[in-house]
Scaffold this active site. Structure first.
Site, mmCIF file in Angstrom:
data_model
loop_
_atom_site.group_PDB
_atom_site.id
_atom_site.type_symbol
_atom_site.label_atom_id
_atom_site.label_comp_id
_atom_site.label_asym_id
_atom_site.label_seq_id
_atom_site.Cartn_x
_atom_site.Cartn_y
_atom_site.Cartn_z
ATOM 1 N N GLU A 56 0.830 -1.142 -0.285
ATOM 2 C CA GLU A 56 0.227 0.066 -0.354
ATOM 3 C C GLU A 56 0.477 1.340 0.383
ATOM 4 O O GLU A 56 1.922 1.531 0.899
ATOM 5 C CB GLU A 56 -1.301 0.294 1.198
ATOM 6 C CG GLU A 56 -2.018 -1.422 1.134
ATOM 7 C CD GLU A 56 -1.981 -1.039 2.556
ATOM 8 O OE1 GLU A 56 -2.260 -0.258 4.086
ATOM 9 O OE2 GLU A 56 -3.214 -2.046 3.008
ATOM 10 N N ASP A 67 -3.866 8.481 11.191
ATOM 11 C CA ASP A 67 -2.367 6.985 11.057
ATOM 12 C C ASP A 67 -1.890 8.380 13.129
ATOM 13 O O ASP A 67 -1.717 9.672 13.234
ATOM 14 C CB ASP A 67 -1.750 7.721 10.307
ATOM 15 C CG ASP A 67 -2.655 7.255 9.176
ATOM 16 O OD1 ASP A 67 -2.042 6.790 8.763
ATOM 17 O OD2 ASP A 67 -2.233 8.006 8.104
#
Length: 275
Positions: A56, A67
């Site tokens: 990815e 994140d």
């Protein structure tokens, strides 16, 4: 289907092969442009050469709500370096061309929407991309993207979490393709001491709604955790641990690439340890 066709069939094939080999697929993640665009392309190649089945490529975002601090640091380096969407697409394309492996883009929705949904899908497919993971795109608002992705042969991977109710799970998995990204716990990405029971229960509930492979991410950082998740998931997704290897050698690209390649090999051995 018209226009350039992406590589969803390759993604499906790689995941099916892993299942036939009685193992989980290893999925690695790194943001594009980190530490530089060219360095990031080399890092993606190193991950695939080291043992990842799928990679990815993250599209760096200034407000990456999912994140944790490690990936935020890498995103900040990439953004300060001037990374742009064409660089992300180039990273996907060159990583795929060099290895023949399926490469996806993981991105928040706003950059895709602003770039142009059709344009983004067409360029991702032309680069050889296998699909996109869209963690913040609600299924009920995804029709435009899903149509463009299907037209161009791209997978649409949605994210589910332990808090996702069964009816919602069924709605999400029915709209997706490629695989389902199961977030192993509530919270942001990052390494964890353990992946926990919640991930196994989420995979069980997700499989009850779909035949798509279910890949688990958020928290896997070492071969032991990879082996644990591989007992019940179709794929093991590792991101922050790869980023940490690159950050540890921030001023020595060759050392960072060697670290990433070594980690991929260790994790690949882990996902093969099925009882």
């Amino acid at each position: 289907m018209t226009g350039t066709t992406g590589n969803i069939a390759l993604l499906d094939s790689v995941l099916a092969t892993a299942r036939e080999e009685n193992r989980a697929a290893l999925v690695g993640y790194l943001p594009a442009g980190f530490p530089t665009v060219d360095g990031g392309i080399r890092a993606a190649r190193a991950m695939l050469e080291g043992g990842c089945d799928i990679v990815e490529i993250g599209l760096p975002h200034s407000d990456p709500v999912l994140d944790g601090p490690v990936i935020q640091t890498a995103d900040d380096i990439a953004l300060r370096g001037g990374v742009r969407i064409p660089d992300v697409i180039r990273t996907v394309g060159e990583a795929h061309a060099a290895t023949g492996a399926p490469v996806l883009c993981m991105t928040y929705w706003n950059p895709v929407y602003r770039y142009g949904v059709e344009r983004f899908a067409a360029e991702m497919a032309a680069a050889g991309g296998a699909g996109c993971i869209l963690p913040d795109l609600p299924v009920q608002e995804a029709a435009e993207w899903c149509a463009a992705a299907e037209k161009h042969g791209l997978a649409t991977v949605f994210v589910v979490a332990p808090s996702t109710r069964d009816a919602r799970l069924a709605e999400i998995t029915a709209a997706g393709s490629g695989f389902v990204y199961a977030a192993s716990l509530m919270g942001v990405t990052g390494t964890r001491e353990s992946v926990g029971h919640e991930a196994q229960e989420l995979v069980r509930r997700t499989r009850a709604t779909t035949d798509l492979p279910v890949c688990v991410g958020l928290g896997v950082s070492n071969p032991e955790q990879a082996a644990e998740v591989a007992q019940f998931a179709d794929g093991v997704i590792v991101g922050s641990a790869f980023v940490q290897r690159m950050l540890a050698d921030e001023h020595d690209l060759e050392a960072g690439l060697a670290g990433v390649r070594t980690l991929a090999g260790e994790l690949a051995a882990g996902v093969r340890k099925r009882s």
